[in-house]
Design a protein around this motif. Structure first.
Motif, PDB file in Angstrom:
ATOM      1  N   ASP A   1       0.832  -1.194   0.000  1.00  0.00           N
ATOM      2  CA  ASP A   1       0.000   0.000   0.000  1.00  0.00           C
ATOM      3  C   ASP A   1       0.876   1.258   0.000  1.00  0.00           C
ATOM      4  O   ASP A   1       1.647   1.481   0.939  1.00  0.00           O
ATOM      5  CB  ASP A   1      -0.898  -0.005   1.245  1.00  0.00           C
ATOM      6  N   VAL A   2       0.790   2.052  -1.050  1.00  0.00           N
ATOM      7  CA  VAL A   2       1.578   3.294  -1.137  1.00  0.00           C
ATOM      8  C   VAL A   2       0.651   4.509  -1.167  1.00  0.00           C
ATOM      9  O   VAL A   2       1.028   5.583  -1.653  1.00  0.00           O
ATOM     10  CB  VAL A   2       2.505   3.287  -2.369  1.00  0.00           C
ATOM     11  N   LYS A   3      -0.519   4.375  -0.610  1.00  0.00           N
ATOM     12  CA  LYS A   3      -1.487   5.467  -0.592  1.00  0.00           C
ATOM     13  C   LYS A   3      -0.894   6.710   0.082  1.00  0.00           C
ATOM     14  O   LYS A   3      -0.289   6.623   1.151  1.00  0.00           O
ATOM     15  CB  LYS A   3      -2.755   5.031   0.145  1.00  0.00           C
ATOM     16  N   ASN A   4      -1.072   7.839  -0.548  1.00  0.00           N
ATOM     17  CA  ASN A   4      -0.675   9.166  -0.053  1.00  0.00           C
ATOM     18  C   ASN A   4       0.838   9.420  -0.049  1.00  0.00           C
ATOM     19  O   ASN A   4       1.270  10.480   0.422  1.00  0.00           O
ATOM     20  CB  ASN A   4      -1.228   9.433   1.353  1.00  0.00           C
ATOM     21  N   VAL A   5       1.622   8.492  -0.568  1.00  0.00           N
ATOM     22  CA  VAL A   5       3.070   8.715  -0.596  1.00  0.00           C
ATOM     23  C   VAL A   5       3.406   9.867  -1.551  1.00  0.00           C
ATOM     24  O   VAL A   5       4.141  10.792  -1.184  1.00  0.00           O
ATOM     25  CB  VAL A   5       3.832   7.435  -1.006  1.00  0.00           C
ATOM     26  N   ILE A   6       2.883   9.827  -2.772  1.00  0.00           N
ATOM     27  CA  ILE A   6       3.121  10.914  -3.713  1.00  0.00           C
ATOM     28  C   ILE A   6       2.342  12.164  -3.299  1.00  0.00           C
ATOM     29  O   ILE A   6       2.839  13.288  -3.397  1.00  0.00           O
ATOM     30  CB  ILE A   6       2.733  10.498  -5.150  1.00  0.00           C
ATOM     31  N   LEU A   7       1.141  11.975  -2.803  1.00  0.00           N
ATOM     32  CA  LEU A   7       0.301  13.102  -2.404  1.00  0.00           C
ATOM     33  C   LEU A   7       0.979  13.988  -1.361  1.00  0.00           C
ATOM     34  O   LEU A   7       0.917  15.216  -1.435  1.00  0.00           O
ATOM     35  CB  LEU A   7      -1.030  12.590  -1.857  1.00  0.00           C
ATOM     36  N   TYR A   8       1.654  13.363  -0.397  1.00  0.00           N
ATOM     37  CA  TYR A   8       2.221  14.121   0.724  1.00  0.00           C
ATOM     38  C   TYR A   8       3.750  14.223   0.678  1.00  0.00           C
ATOM     39  O   TYR A   8       4.377  14.514   1.694  1.00  0.00           O
ATOM     40  CB  TYR A   8       1.791  13.489   2.044  1.00  0.00           C
ATOM     41  N   HIS A   9       4.346  14.058  -0.506  1.00  0.00           N
ATOM     42  CA  HIS A   9       5.812  14.031  -0.531  1.00  0.00           C
ATOM     43  C   HIS A   9       6.447  15.429  -0.475  1.00  0.00           C
ATOM     44  O   HIS A   9       7.674  15.550  -0.530  1.00  0.00           O
ATOM     45  CB  HIS A   9       6.319  13.255  -1.757  1.00  0.00           C
ATOM     46  N   HIS A  10       5.630  16.469  -0.332  1.00  0.00           N
ATOM     47  CA  HIS A  10       6.173  17.816  -0.098  1.00  0.00           C
ATOM     48  C   HIS A  10       5.689  18.397   1.231  1.00  0.00           C
ATOM     49  O   HIS A  10       5.827  19.605   1.454  1.00  0.00           O
ATOM     50  CB  HIS A  10       5.807  18.761  -1.250  1.00  0.00           C
ATOM     51  N   GLU A  11       5.153  17.549   2.097  1.00  0.00           N
ATOM     52  CA  GLU A  11       4.728  18.025   3.414  1.00  0.00           C
ATOM     53  C   GLU A  11       5.937  18.217   4.336  1.00  0.00           C
ATOM     54  O   GLU A  11       6.886  17.436   4.297  1.00  0.00           O
ATOM     55  CB  GLU A  11       3.755  17.037   4.045  1.00  0.00           C
ATOM     56  N   ASN A  12       5.892  19.252   5.159  1.00  0.00           N
ATOM     57  CA  ASN A  12       6.955  19.521   6.122  1.00  0.00           C
ATOM     58  C   ASN A  12       6.602  18.967   7.494  1.00  0.00           C
ATOM     59  O   ASN A  12       5.425  18.888   7.863  1.00  0.00           O
ATOM     60  CB  ASN A  12       7.216  21.026   6.221  1.00  0.00           C
ATOM     61  N   ALA A  13       7.610  18.617   8.261  1.00  0.00           N
ATOM     62  CA  ALA A  13       7.408  17.974   9.564  1.00  0.00           C
ATOM     63  C   ALA A  13       6.573  18.823  10.516  1.00  0.00           C
ATOM     64  O   ALA A  13       5.815  18.299  11.338  1.00  0.00           O
ATOM     65  CB  ALA A  13       8.761  17.655  10.201  1.00  0.00           C
ATOM     66  N   ASP A  14       6.691  20.156  10.402  1.00  0.00           N
ATOM     67  CA  ASP A  14       5.989  21.036  11.329  1.00  0.00           C
ATOM     68  C   ASP A  14       4.604  21.450  10.851  1.00  0.00           C
ATOM     69  O   ASP A  14       3.947  22.306  11.453  1.00  0.00           O
ATOM     70  CB  ASP A  14       6.828  22.291  11.614  1.00  0.00           C
ATOM     71  N   GLY A  15       4.139  20.870   9.751  1.00  0.00           N
ATOM     72  CA  GLY A  15       2.802  21.175   9.260  1.00  0.00           C
ATOM     73  C   GLY A  15       2.717  22.368   8.332  1.00  0.00           C
ATOM     74  O   GLY A  15       1.607  22.809   8.000  1.00  0.00           O
ATOM     75  N   SER A  16       3.831  22.880   7.858  1.00  0.00           N
ATOM     76  CA  SER A  16       3.834  24.081   7.012  1.00  0.00           C
ATOM     77  C   SER A  16       3.803  23.758   5.514  1.00  0.00           C
ATOM     78  O   SER A  16       3.978  24.647   4.691  1.00  0.00           O
ATOM     79  CB  SER A  16       5.067  24.941   7.316  1.00  0.00           C
ATOM     80  N   GLY A  17       3.573  22.494   5.157  1.00  0.00           N
ATOM     81  CA  GLY A  17       3.543  22.109   3.750  1.00  0.00           C
ATOM     82  C   GLY A  17       2.210  22.417   3.092  1.00  0.00           C
ATOM     83  O   GLY A  17       1.313  23.008   3.706  1.00  0.00           O
ATOM     84  N   PRO A  18       2.038  22.008   1.836  1.00  0.00           N
ATOM     85  CA  PRO A  18       0.828  22.351   1.064  1.00  0.00           C
ATOM     86  C   PRO A  18      -0.480  21.896   1.701  1.00  0.00           C
ATOM     87  O   PRO A  18      -1.496  22.573   1.565  1.00  0.00           O
ATOM     88  CB  PRO A  18       1.052  21.626  -0.271  1.00  0.00           C
ATOM     89  N   PHE A  19      -0.469  20.753   2.408  1.00  0.00           N
ATOM     90  CA  PHE A  19      -1.705  20.225   2.977  1.00  0.00           C
ATOM     91  C   PHE A  19      -1.770  20.354   4.500  1.00  0.00           C
ATOM     92  O   PHE A  19      -2.716  19.880   5.127  1.00  0.00           O
ATOM     93  CB  PHE A  19      -1.872  18.747   2.574  1.00  0.00           C
ATOM     94  N   GLY A  20      -0.755  20.976   5.089  1.00  0.00           N
ATOM     95  CA  GLY A  20      -0.768  21.218   6.529  1.00  0.00           C
ATOM     96  C   GLY A  20      -0.649  19.970   7.387  1.00  0.00           C
ATOM     97  O   GLY A  20      -1.042  19.971   8.561  1.00  0.00           O
TER      98      GLY A  20
END
Length: 403
Positions: free
Chosen positions: A109-128
């Motif tokens: 299962d690789v669900k959301n791997v590509i979707l969230y591959h620009h998220e930052n550890a502190d929640g400041s990425g595109p999807f928070g």
């Protein structure tokens, strides 16, 4: 049909890198370095076998939707330099990329791997999303993507490890989580960073992730072919859907001519991949509305040799590679890129040359309306009379597509 899917994905990553090099100025083999660093980090965390293979695929394809995003959001206008620099961090291309890979065969299962591959550890990425809400593979790929773009962008040398260490210490805890940062540092302590140099990276990656051929259904092959064709066709809306059109024509005509099912499937895949070399040609040439100069046409002709080169790294793929790459060869030896003559071109290669032209003539593009079947066949017959195309295949093309 058995296929070296990882090898094909690796070849595709080179195509994606060519596009990124043109649009956002990353260096070639970016995706393979991201995959290698990701795999080494994951192994340090105890990840092995098929999970590791799936991580490698995701890393190789992490920016698979970049060309699609350019076309759909910017209408292929790359003049907005400031915006282009931020494209890899845009949430839209992550959404598109996640959707695109659903047709790739994964073991796990690789669900959301590509979707969230620009998220930052502190929640400041595109999807928070914060680090504990992000799949581990996405966190690893994000870290390695940043390290490659910032620290390995120009060259890999003996100062690279120092740059990596300093950069990682600055972004850990905010952009990258401590767990991934620690695993990366442990994985690469004592490992020569020169393993990531251009001439070494393929060898380094495939030593970590063994490739095996996978038995695929024709539906799976069509899905994979469609994925690669979109990468080519999205680069230039002038040729939108051309690759899949050629694939369908090659499948239909080879079936009509009595080839067995496996050959028909291979012809479909070859058709979808025949123009993959165009990703290495600049859009200033691909989309020029006027007649190309002799120098520009010489550059354009290289796309077939790029197709040959890109597909040469796939295990047991020589037959499909040749069918794809020889589509501009002519029976009289005046074609390109290799100047093959009639006795060097088999029937499948002759079919591909014919259906590529037929599809190009009959499909509509932004600057022209597609020809009728009758008019296109007339042009093909003229080319056969000149000794460029196989007369019998032109005849079969007429019979096959006349209804």
């Amino acid at each position: 049909m058995k296929l070296d899917v990882l090898g094909l994905i690796g070849a595709c990553s080179y195509a994606l890198d060519c596009v990124e090099a043109e649009l956002v100025h990353v260096t070639n083999k970016h995706a393979k370095r991201v995959a290698y660093m990701s795999v080494c980090t994951a192994m340090q965390m105890g990840i092995t076998d098929r999970k590791l293979q799936d991580l490698a695929v995701c890393a190789l394809l992490h920016d698979n939707a970049l060309t699609q995003y350019i076309q759909e959001e910017f209408h292929n206008d790359i003049s907005h330099v400031d915006s282009i620099k931020e494209l890899p961090h845009a949430g839209a291309h992550c959404v598109m990329g996640e959707q695109n890979i659903k047709d790739i065969p994964f073991y796990t299962d690789v669900k959301n791997v590509i979707l969230y591959h620009h998220e930052n550890a502190d929640g400041s990425g595109p999807f928070g999303k914060k680090w504990n809400e992000i799949p581990l593979f996405a966190r690893i790929i994000h870290m390695c993507d940043l390290l490659d773009m910032v620290c390995l962008r120009k060259a890999v040398d003996f100062e690279t490890w120092k740059k990596i260490s300093e950069f990682l210490s600055k972004i850990r805890g905010t952009v990258i989580d401590d767990e991934c940062a620690d695993a990366f540092m442990d994985a690469f302590t004592g490992v020569p960073v020169m393993n990531m140099e251009d001439s070494q990276i393929e060898k380094s990656l495939w030593e970590k992730v063994p490739r095996e051929k996978i038995e695929l259904t024709f539906e799976q092959i069509k899905n994979i072919a469609g994925f690669f064709a979109r990468i080519v066709d999205y680069k230039s809306p002038f040729t939108s859907t051309h690759s899949i059109g050629v694939a369908e024509c090659a499948r239909k005509l080879s079936g009509y001519m009595g080839f067995d099912d496996e050959t028909v499937q291979k012809m479909y895949l070859a058709g979808a991949l025949h123009d993959i070399g165009k990703v290495a040609i600049g859009n200033d040439i691909l989309e020029k509305p006027d007649r190309l100069t002799d120098e520009e046409f010489d550059t354009m002709k290289h796309h077939a040799s790029y197709t040959y080169r890109i597909l040469s790294d796939i295990d047991d793929f020589d037959e499909i590679r040749d069918w794809a790459a020889f589509h501009h060869e002519r029976l009289d030896g005046t074609g390109y890129p290799f100047g093959k003559s009639a006795d060097e071109l088999n029937e499948c290669e002759r079919i591909m040359a014919c259906v590529d032209i037929y599809q190009a003539l009959t499909e509509s593009r932004p600057y022209k309306k597609g020809m009728t079947h009758e008019k296109a066949i007339g042009i093909l017959e003229d080319m056969a009379q000149k000794g460029w195309l196989d007369k019998n295949i032109v005849l079969k093309t007429d019979e096959c597509f006349s209804v």
